[in-house]
Design a protein around this motif. Structure first.
Motif, PDB file in Angstrom:
ATOM      1  N   LYS A   1       1.001  -1.381  -0.147  1.00  0.00           N
ATOM      2  CA  LYS A   1       0.147  -0.019  -0.115  1.00  0.00           C
ATOM      3  C   LYS A   1       0.725   1.226  -0.026  1.00  0.00           C
ATOM      4  O   LYS A   1       0.458   2.308   0.194  1.00  0.00           O
ATOM      5  CB  LYS A   1      -0.925  -0.005   1.162  1.00  0.00           C
ATOM      6  CG  LYS A   1      -0.470  -0.090   2.523  1.00  0.00           C
ATOM      7  CD  LYS A   1      -1.326  -0.019   3.465  1.00  0.00           C
ATOM      8  CE  LYS A   1      -0.902  -0.314   5.065  1.00  0.00           C
ATOM      9  NZ  LYS A   1      -1.732  -0.282   6.017  1.00  0.00           N
ATOM     10  N   HIS A   2       2.210   1.223   0.114  1.00  0.00           N
ATOM     11  CA  HIS A   2       3.048   2.312  -0.020  1.00  0.00           C
ATOM     12  C   HIS A   2       3.701   2.317  -1.326  1.00  0.00           C
ATOM     13  O   HIS A   2       3.837   1.543  -2.172  1.00  0.00           O
ATOM     14  CB  HIS A   2       4.033   2.319   1.116  1.00  0.00           C
ATOM     15  CG  HIS A   2       3.481   2.219   2.495  1.00  0.00           C
ATOM     16  ND1 HIS A   2       2.549   3.151   3.007  1.00  0.00           N
ATOM     17  CD2 HIS A   2       3.324   1.184   3.193  1.00  0.00           C
ATOM     18  CE1 HIS A   2       2.117   2.621   4.006  1.00  0.00           C
ATOM     19  NE2 HIS A   2       2.677   1.389   4.189  1.00  0.00           N
ATOM     20  N   LYS A   3       4.058   3.714  -1.615  1.00  0.00           N
ATOM     21  CA  LYS A   3       4.644   4.053  -3.192  1.00  0.00           C
ATOM     22  C   LYS A   3       5.920   3.600  -3.259  1.00  0.00           C
ATOM     23  O   LYS A   3       6.573   3.601  -4.300  1.00  0.00           O
ATOM     24  CB  LYS A   3       4.430   5.220  -3.445  1.00  0.00           C
ATOM     25  CG  LYS A   3       5.184   6.533  -2.643  1.00  0.00           C
ATOM     26  CD  LYS A   3       4.548   7.857  -2.927  1.00  0.00           C
ATOM     27  CE  LYS A   3       5.129   8.471  -4.148  1.00  0.00           C
ATOM     28  NZ  LYS A   3       4.698   9.656  -4.405  1.00  0.00           N
TER      29      LYS A   3
ATOM     30  N   PRO B   1       5.447   9.794   9.771  1.00  0.00           N
ATOM     31  CA  PRO B   1       4.135   9.262   9.539  1.00  0.00           C
ATOM     32  C   PRO B   1       4.160   9.239   7.997  1.00  0.00           C
ATOM     33  O   PRO B   1       4.666  10.051   7.212  1.00  0.00           O
ATOM     34  CB  PRO B   1       3.073  10.305   9.956  1.00  0.00           C
ATOM     35  CG  PRO B   1       3.585  10.959  10.930  1.00  0.00           C
ATOM     36  CD  PRO B   1       5.062  11.177  10.711  1.00  0.00           C
ATOM     37  N   VAL B   2       3.718   7.891   7.383  1.00  0.00           N
ATOM     38  CA  VAL B   2       3.739   7.545   5.932  1.00  0.00           C
ATOM     39  C   VAL B   2       2.685   8.768   5.070  1.00  0.00           C
ATOM     40  O   VAL B   2       3.188   9.191   4.066  1.00  0.00           O
ATOM     41  CB  VAL B   2       2.944   6.403   5.695  1.00  0.00           C
ATOM     42  CG1 VAL B   2       2.790   6.129   4.043  1.00  0.00           C
ATOM     43  CG2 VAL B   2       3.768   5.506   6.220  1.00  0.00           C
TER      44      VAL B   2
ATOM     45  N   GLN C   1       9.121  19.609  -7.866  1.00  0.00           N
ATOM     46  CA  GLN C   1       8.893  18.139  -7.483  1.00  0.00           C
ATOM     47  C   GLN C   1       7.441  18.358  -7.035  1.00  0.00           C
ATOM     48  O   GLN C   1       6.978  19.109  -6.333  1.00  0.00           O
ATOM     49  CB  GLN C   1       9.803  17.918  -6.595  1.00  0.00           C
ATOM     50  CG  GLN C   1       9.701  16.417  -6.144  1.00  0.00           C
ATOM     51  CD  GLN C   1      10.872  16.090  -5.318  1.00  0.00           C
ATOM     52  OE1 GLN C   1      12.040  15.867  -5.786  1.00  0.00           O
ATOM     53  NE2 GLN C   1      10.502  15.384  -4.090  1.00  0.00           N
ATOM     54  N   GLN C   2       6.760  17.165  -7.479  1.00  0.00           N
ATOM     55  CA  GLN C   2       5.059  17.273  -6.870  1.00  0.00           C
ATOM     56  C   GLN C   2       4.936  16.756  -5.409  1.00  0.00           C
ATOM     57  O   GLN C   2       4.094  17.263  -4.906  1.00  0.00           O
ATOM     58  CB  GLN C   2       4.397  16.281  -7.896  1.00  0.00           C
ATOM     59  CG  GLN C   2       2.891  16.362  -7.518  1.00  0.00           C
ATOM     60  CD  GLN C   2       2.127  15.344  -8.572  1.00  0.00           C
ATOM     61  OE1 GLN C   2       2.857  14.860  -9.393  1.00  0.00           O
ATOM     62  NE2 GLN C   2       0.905  15.348  -8.166  1.00  0.00           N
ATOM     63  N   TYR C   3       5.907  15.798  -5.100  1.00  0.00           N
ATOM     64  CA  TYR C   3       5.776  15.075  -3.873  1.00  0.00           C
ATOM     65  C   TYR C   3       6.768  15.524  -2.881  1.00  0.00           C
ATOM     66  O   TYR C   3       7.713  15.582  -3.253  1.00  0.00           O
ATOM     67  CB  TYR C   3       5.459  13.467  -4.097  1.00  0.00           C
ATOM     68  CG  TYR C   3       3.966  13.192  -4.591  1.00  0.00           C
ATOM     69  CD1 TYR C   3       3.127  13.046  -3.833  1.00  0.00           C
ATOM     70  CD2 TYR C   3       4.075  12.908  -6.021  1.00  0.00           C
ATOM     71  CE1 TYR C   3       1.750  12.820  -4.377  1.00  0.00           C
ATOM     72  CE2 TYR C   3       3.098  12.671  -6.531  1.00  0.00           C
ATOM     73  CZ  TYR C   3       1.597  12.764  -5.751  1.00  0.00           C
ATOM     74  OH  TYR C   3       0.774  12.396  -6.324  1.00  0.00           O
ATOM     75  N   ARG C   4       6.502  15.427  -1.582  1.00  0.00           N
ATOM     76  CA  ARG C   4       7.622  15.804  -0.513  1.00  0.00           C
ATOM     77  C   ARG C   4       8.957  14.898  -0.740  1.00  0.00           C
ATOM     78  O   ARG C   4       9.889  15.216  -0.737  1.00  0.00           O
ATOM     79  CB  ARG C   4       6.954  15.468   0.743  1.00  0.00           C
ATOM     80  CG  ARG C   4       8.012  15.699   1.949  1.00  0.00           C
ATOM     81  CD  ARG C   4       7.512  15.364   3.156  1.00  0.00           C
ATOM     82  NE  ARG C   4       6.203  16.116   3.346  1.00  0.00           N
ATOM     83  CZ  ARG C   4       6.276  17.027   4.358  1.00  0.00           C
ATOM     84  NH1 ARG C   4       7.313  17.655   5.107  1.00  0.00           N
ATOM     85  NH2 ARG C   4       4.879  17.831   4.676  1.00  0.00           N
ATOM     86  N   PHE C   5       8.520  13.465  -0.844  1.00  0.00           N
ATOM     87  CA  PHE C   5       9.367  12.664  -1.363  1.00  0.00           C
ATOM     88  C   PHE C   5       9.225  11.754  -2.741  1.00  0.00           C
ATOM     89  O   PHE C   5       7.994  11.580  -2.935  1.00  0.00           O
ATOM     90  CB  PHE C   5       9.963  11.433  -0.211  1.00  0.00           C
ATOM     91  CG  PHE C   5      10.580  12.338   0.998  1.00  0.00           C
ATOM     92  CD1 PHE C   5      11.736  12.069   1.236  1.00  0.00           C
ATOM     93  CD2 PHE C   5       9.559  12.694   1.936  1.00  0.00           C
ATOM     94  CE1 PHE C   5      12.371  12.526   2.291  1.00  0.00           C
ATOM     95  CE2 PHE C   5      10.117  13.151   3.137  1.00  0.00           C
ATOM     96  CZ  PHE C   5      11.560  13.046   3.389  1.00  0.00           C
TER      97      PHE C   5
END
Length: 185
Positions: A85-87, A147-148, A165-169
């Motif tokens: 469930k995680h990227k 936190p995820v 960049q779109q996401y934090r990581f």
């Protein structure tokens, strides 16, 4: 984080309950980390029986457990993720969005690059355990827990309008079996 009592690879058990030897769980110490938001000292451990990986406050964990085997490296430290469930996957190298803002020397030191180590549970919340890869940092290779939901969140483009960049990581490197996949940037 240095701990004089517990070490990576130690096996500990839940402290005995009065008049009972039932439900004593064994835990494999995987690592130590610091919570990114609270600064709490955390321990990353794996329940030996279920394989579930968890995080807990180091102080509380030490009070509720007792050392069984010191530096026992015979158990596999394979990471059991919380499903698919995680990227990201354990072993992935990710880049923080602030990497776009640093100079060439900082880029070469690994600043704002992190390695995903585990997914775990902490206070009934999914968290990611990761370490910094910045060789020149004040505390190189420091372990962090976040936190995820926050880790996988989008960049606040109102607060950081110049960030592309779109996401934090985002993924920088993924190793798969015998190959390495490098991501752009």
């Amino acid at each position: 984080m240095i701990n004089d009592t517990l070490h990576i690879g130690d096996i500990v058990v839940g402290a005995k309950q009065p008049f009972s030897t039932e439900n004593r769980q064994s835990y494999l110490i995987l690592n130590f980390a610091e919570h990114t938001e609270t600064g709490d000292a955390l321990i990353v451990y794996q329940e030996v029986y279920t394989g579930k990986i968890r995080c807990g406050l180091l102080e509380t964990f030490m009070a509720k457990t007792e050392l069984l085997l010191a530096n026992n490296f015979c158990f596999s430290q394979a990471c059991i993720t919380l499903g698919e469930k995680h990227k990201f996957y354990p072993g992935d190298i990710v880049r923080h969005f602030k990497r776009e803002t640093i100079n060439e020397q900082e880029l070469s030191s690994g600043k704002y690059l992190y390695e995903i180590l585990y997914y775990a549970e902490y206070l009934e919340e999914d968290v990611v355990v990761y370490r910094a890869l910045d060789a020149l940092a004040e505390e190189p290779f420091k372990m962090w827990v976040r936190p995820v939901k926050m880790f996988e969140s989008e960049v606040d483009h109102e607060k950081y309008p110049s960030i592309e960049q779109q996401y934090r990581f985002e993924l920088a490197v993924r190793r798969t079996n015998n190959s390495t996949i490098m991501m752009n940037r």
